[in-house]
Scaffold this active site. Structure first.
Site, PDB file in Angstrom:
ATOM      1  N   ASP A  87     -23.685 -33.385 -30.238  1.00  0.00           N
ATOM      2  CA  ASP A  87     -23.521 -34.377 -31.296  1.00  0.00           C
ATOM      3  C   ASP A  87     -22.347 -33.889 -32.146  1.00  0.00           C
ATOM      4  O   ASP A  87     -22.440 -32.862 -32.818  1.00  0.00           O
ATOM      5  CB  ASP A  87     -24.818 -34.454 -32.119  1.00  0.00           C
ATOM      6  CG  ASP A  87     -24.680 -35.436 -33.277  1.00  0.00           C
ATOM      7  OD1 ASP A  87     -23.544 -35.885 -33.555  1.00  0.00           O
ATOM      8  OD2 ASP A  87     -25.714 -35.742 -33.894  1.00  0.00           O
ATOM      9  N   LYS A 146      -5.836 -42.789 -28.202  1.00  0.00           N
ATOM     10  CA  LYS A 146      -5.852 -43.777 -29.258  1.00  0.00           C
ATOM     11  C   LYS A 146      -7.245 -44.394 -29.402  1.00  0.00           C
ATOM     12  O   LYS A 146      -8.006 -44.310 -28.460  1.00  0.00           O
ATOM     13  CB  LYS A 146      -4.803 -44.857 -28.995  1.00  0.00           C
ATOM     14  CG  LYS A 146      -5.203 -45.864 -27.894  1.00  0.00           C
ATOM     15  CD  LYS A 146      -4.151 -46.908 -27.682  1.00  0.00           C
ATOM     16  CE  LYS A 146      -4.491 -48.224 -28.292  1.00  0.00           C
ATOM     17  NZ  LYS A 146      -5.404 -49.059 -27.541  1.00  0.00           N
ATOM     18  N   ASP A 175      -0.196 -42.030 -25.318  1.00  0.00           N
ATOM     19  CA  ASP A 175       0.028 -43.470 -25.213  1.00  0.00           C
ATOM     20  C   ASP A 175       0.173 -43.675 -23.718  1.00  0.00           C
ATOM     21  O   ASP A 175       1.187 -43.288 -23.124  1.00  0.00           O
ATOM     22  CB  ASP A 175       1.311 -43.895 -25.945  1.00  0.00           C
ATOM     23  CG  ASP A 175       1.482 -45.404 -25.882  1.00  0.00           C
ATOM     24  OD1 ASP A 175       1.273 -45.964 -24.783  1.00  0.00           O
ATOM     25  OD2 ASP A 175       1.813 -46.020 -26.901  1.00  0.00           O
ATOM     26  N   HIS A 176      -0.853 -44.254 -23.094  1.00  0.00           N
ATOM     27  CA  HIS A 176      -0.864 -44.195 -21.625  1.00  0.00           C
ATOM     28  C   HIS A 176       0.306 -44.963 -20.999  1.00  0.00           C
ATOM     29  O   HIS A 176       0.623 -44.761 -19.840  1.00  0.00           O
ATOM     30  CB  HIS A 176      -2.225 -44.630 -21.063  1.00  0.00           C
ATOM     31  CG  HIS A 176      -2.446 -46.106 -21.013  1.00  0.00           C
ATOM     32  ND1 HIS A 176      -2.902 -46.826 -22.083  1.00  0.00           N
ATOM     33  CD2 HIS A 176      -2.290 -47.000 -20.008  1.00  0.00           C
ATOM     34  CE1 HIS A 176      -3.017 -48.099 -21.739  1.00  0.00           C
ATOM     35  NE2 HIS A 176      -2.653 -48.229 -20.482  1.00  0.00           N
ATOM     36  N   LYS A 180       3.116 -44.308 -17.300  1.00  0.00           N
ATOM     37  CA  LYS A 180       3.390 -45.230 -16.187  1.00  0.00           C
ATOM     38  C   LYS A 180       4.751 -44.917 -15.590  1.00  0.00           C
ATOM     39  O   LYS A 180       5.735 -44.796 -16.314  1.00  0.00           O
ATOM     40  CB  LYS A 180       3.357 -46.686 -16.679  1.00  0.00           C
ATOM     41  CG  LYS A 180       1.957 -47.163 -17.085  1.00  0.00           C
ATOM     42  CD  LYS A 180       1.992 -48.610 -17.541  1.00  0.00           C
ATOM     43  CE  LYS A 180       0.697 -49.004 -18.228  1.00  0.00           C
ATOM     44  NZ  LYS A 180      -0.328 -49.548 -17.363  1.00  0.00           N
ATOM     45  N   GLU A 214      -2.061 -60.154 -20.734  1.00  0.00           N
ATOM     46  CA  GLU A 214      -3.270 -59.768 -19.997  1.00  0.00           C
ATOM     47  C   GLU A 214      -4.117 -61.006 -19.722  1.00  0.00           C
ATOM     48  O   GLU A 214      -4.081 -61.963 -20.514  1.00  0.00           O
ATOM     49  CB  GLU A 214      -4.102 -58.788 -20.828  1.00  0.00           C
ATOM     50  CG  GLU A 214      -3.407 -57.478 -21.102  1.00  0.00           C
ATOM     51  CD  GLU A 214      -4.352 -56.507 -21.788  1.00  0.00           C
ATOM     52  OE1 GLU A 214      -4.932 -55.683 -21.089  1.00  0.00           O
ATOM     53  OE2 GLU A 214      -4.524 -56.604 -23.016  1.00  0.00           O
ATOM     54  N   HIS A 238       1.788 -49.229 -27.566  1.00  0.00           N
ATOM     55  CA  HIS A 238       2.478 -49.443 -26.290  1.00  0.00           C
ATOM     56  C   HIS A 238       3.788 -50.224 -26.447  1.00  0.00           C
ATOM     57  O   HIS A 238       4.818 -49.855 -25.900  1.00  0.00           O
ATOM     58  CB  HIS A 238       1.581 -50.185 -25.299  1.00  0.00           C
ATOM     59  CG  HIS A 238       0.201 -49.614 -25.186  1.00  0.00           C
ATOM     60  ND1 HIS A 238      -0.044 -48.267 -25.184  1.00  0.00           N
ATOM     61  CD2 HIS A 238      -1.024 -50.210 -25.081  1.00  0.00           C
ATOM     62  CE1 HIS A 238      -1.352 -48.058 -25.058  1.00  0.00           C
ATOM     63  NE2 HIS A 238      -1.957 -49.216 -25.000  1.00  0.00           N
TER      64      HIS A 238
END
Ligand code: BG6
Length: 482
Positions: A87, A146, A175-176, A180, A214, A238
């Site tokens: 926890d 994030k 920041d994915h 990429k 999206e 992003h």
């Protein structure tokens, strides 16, 4: 000192991100022999499980989210996983993690990488718990997923808490989008070719469009999303990172400081957005790929003023970009899933062909997902005898990345980011000053919404958003690329 971690501690290990991305990425890296065979992975979350139960849980996630042809190494990978329930609000419980990890060595091949993927409210107690357990000193670095706050003030609070325990060079903010392959390719395209850079400025570029569309709706993130909205969920991170990569000056090297120094200058040069330069929307029932989908309010089961779509016109106030608008738009439940950047060049200054050439300015379309491609539109002569004059038309010069690099393995963003976190390469992570510049700009936009009492305009699911977003560009004579 730089080190490759031989321990990984994963917070939020039962969450959605862990199931969809983190466990599959780690398993794939492991199967390909890219992580140290002795890497010990300790997973933690609040729910009570023992290691055996957690491995069952991880197996189910891998069977669901790892492509069938990449499941060869699952059994070996599962044996690496250990689970401890903690926890995060109870600092005393963190001792269990220290025991499960074992002593953290020093030297270049030893150390701990922590990945924090939890609710922002748990960031501060987690850091306090780690400090109390002695898990912040020496060869320890931390990756933060994030959202890092909901505005500048809350983001500073989180950053301060983390900075209390870790120096900036050991903090890896994720920041994915930076993980990429196609996003990194933006740098290769801009700075690996001589062709574009001389034209990459206000003298030759008319405007830039960045679209992140999206088709998904709320998914299982009702509470989070309704408290965030498209501007904070997608633009703050992003989309601004994409904008910064497009607009930055050439860094002197691919080194983390050089790249991030240039990005932050762009983020700081963003002009405050005027109220008439932004449109927000919220989806209503409609159809995506032929299937009927409910409206946002129906999914949420109540009314809400949260925007699921935002389109805006940004300006980078510096010499290179003076007078070049950057049109940004993103939304849920749009016509199709696509992330792309369009750089629209100016027309030739004078057409020797009369009408035609000046109506067809060149464009560079960078497809980031789902298709990875680069299309340069060029003007060509329409074949014919030209008895009524030369006719011109735009033709695409198109490179599909998967075709250009057949035989190479395209990895998902988290494989790259987890490996960089473990091995200590910070270039693709976001520095504190970048995050704060991003929030400063976003806070200003949200403040004008509050002043103007702006409400999102309804749009039909499966469309390209509210018609006002089309008008936002059209009134400048610009058409969104679709
Ligand atoms: C996340 C957002 O950061 O990015 C989500 O929170 C969004 O709302 C996702 O769906 C999009 O990522 P990708 O990689 O699918 O474009």
């Amino acid at each position: 000192m730089s080190f490759t971690a031989d321990r990984l501690l994963l917070f939020g290990a039962t969450g959605d991100l862990a199931q969809r991305m983190l466990l599959p990425s780690l398993c794939a890296l492991d199967a390909d022999g890219l992580v140290d065979p002795n890497l010990r992975i300790v997973c933690t979350a609040r729910s009570e499980h023992d290691t055996h139960e957690y491995r069952q849980f991880a197996r189910a996630a891998l069977e669901k989210f790892l492509p069938a042809d990449r499941r060869g190494g699952v059994a070996t990978f599962l044996n690496r996983l250990h689970y401890e329930s903690v926890d995060a609000n109870q600092p005393d419980e963190f001792g269990k993690l220290g025991a499960a990890l074992g002593p953290i060595g020093d030297g270049p091949d030893h150390g701990l990488a922590i990945f924090l993927s939890t609710a922002p409210s748990l960031f501060e107690p987690t850091i306090a718990g780690l400090e109390q357990a002695g898990l912040t000193k020496g060869n320890v670095r931390i990756g933060l997923e994030k959202p890092l706050g909901t505005d500048l003030a809350s983001s500073c609070e989180i950053n301060d808490a983390v900075a209390h325990a870790f120096p900036e060079e050991r903090i890896f903010r994720i920041d994915h989008y930076l993980g990429k392959e196609t996003v990194q390719n933006l740098l290769a395209m801009r700075f690996g070719n001589i062709l574009f850079e001389p034209l990459w400025n206000a003298a030759h570029i008319d405007h830039v469009q960045i679209t992140v569309a999206e088709t998904v709706g709320l998914e299982s993130r009702v509470d989070f999303y309704d408290g965030a909205g498209a501007l904070r969920d997608m633009v703050q991170n992003h989309m601004l990172q994409l904008l910064a990569l497009v607009a930055m000056e050439p860094p002197s090297s691919f080194d983390a400081t050089a790249v991030r120094d240039e990005k932050v200058k762009v983020l700081r040069a963003l002009r405050p957005v005027a109220p008439n330069e932004v449109v927000t929307g919220q989806y209503r029932a409609g159809a995506i790929d032929g299937a009927v989908v409910p409206g946002y309010d129906e999914e949420l089961k109540r009314d809400s003023d949260t925007e699921t779509f935002v389109a805006l016109k940004a300006h980078v106030d510096n010499w290179r970009w003076q007078g070049v608008p950057f049109y940004l738009r993103t939304g849920k439940r749009l016509f199709k899933r696509t992330t792309e950047i369009l750089v629209r060049f100016r027309p030739v200054p004078h057409s020797i062909f009369g009408r035609g050439a000046t109506d067809n300015p060149n464009g560079l379309l960078i497809g980031i997902q789902p298709e990875e491609n680069i299309t340069l539109s060029l003007v060509a002569k329409v074949p014919g005898l030209d008895r009524d004059g030369v006719r011109l038309r735009k033709v695409p010069l198109k490179i599909a990345m998967p075709d250009a690099f057949t035989g190479t393995h395209r990895r998902i963003a988290y494989e790259r980011l987890l490996l960089d976190l473990i091995e200590g390469r910070p270039t693709l992570f976001v520095r504190r000053d970048e995050v704060e510049a991003q929030w400063r700009w976003i806070d200003q936009i949200r403040a004008t919404w509050a002043e103007e009492d702006l409400k999102p305009k309804p749009y039909t699911a499966g469309s390209w958003g509210p018609s006002a977003a089309i008008a936002l560009a059209e009134r400048d004579g610009v058409t969104w690329h679709e």
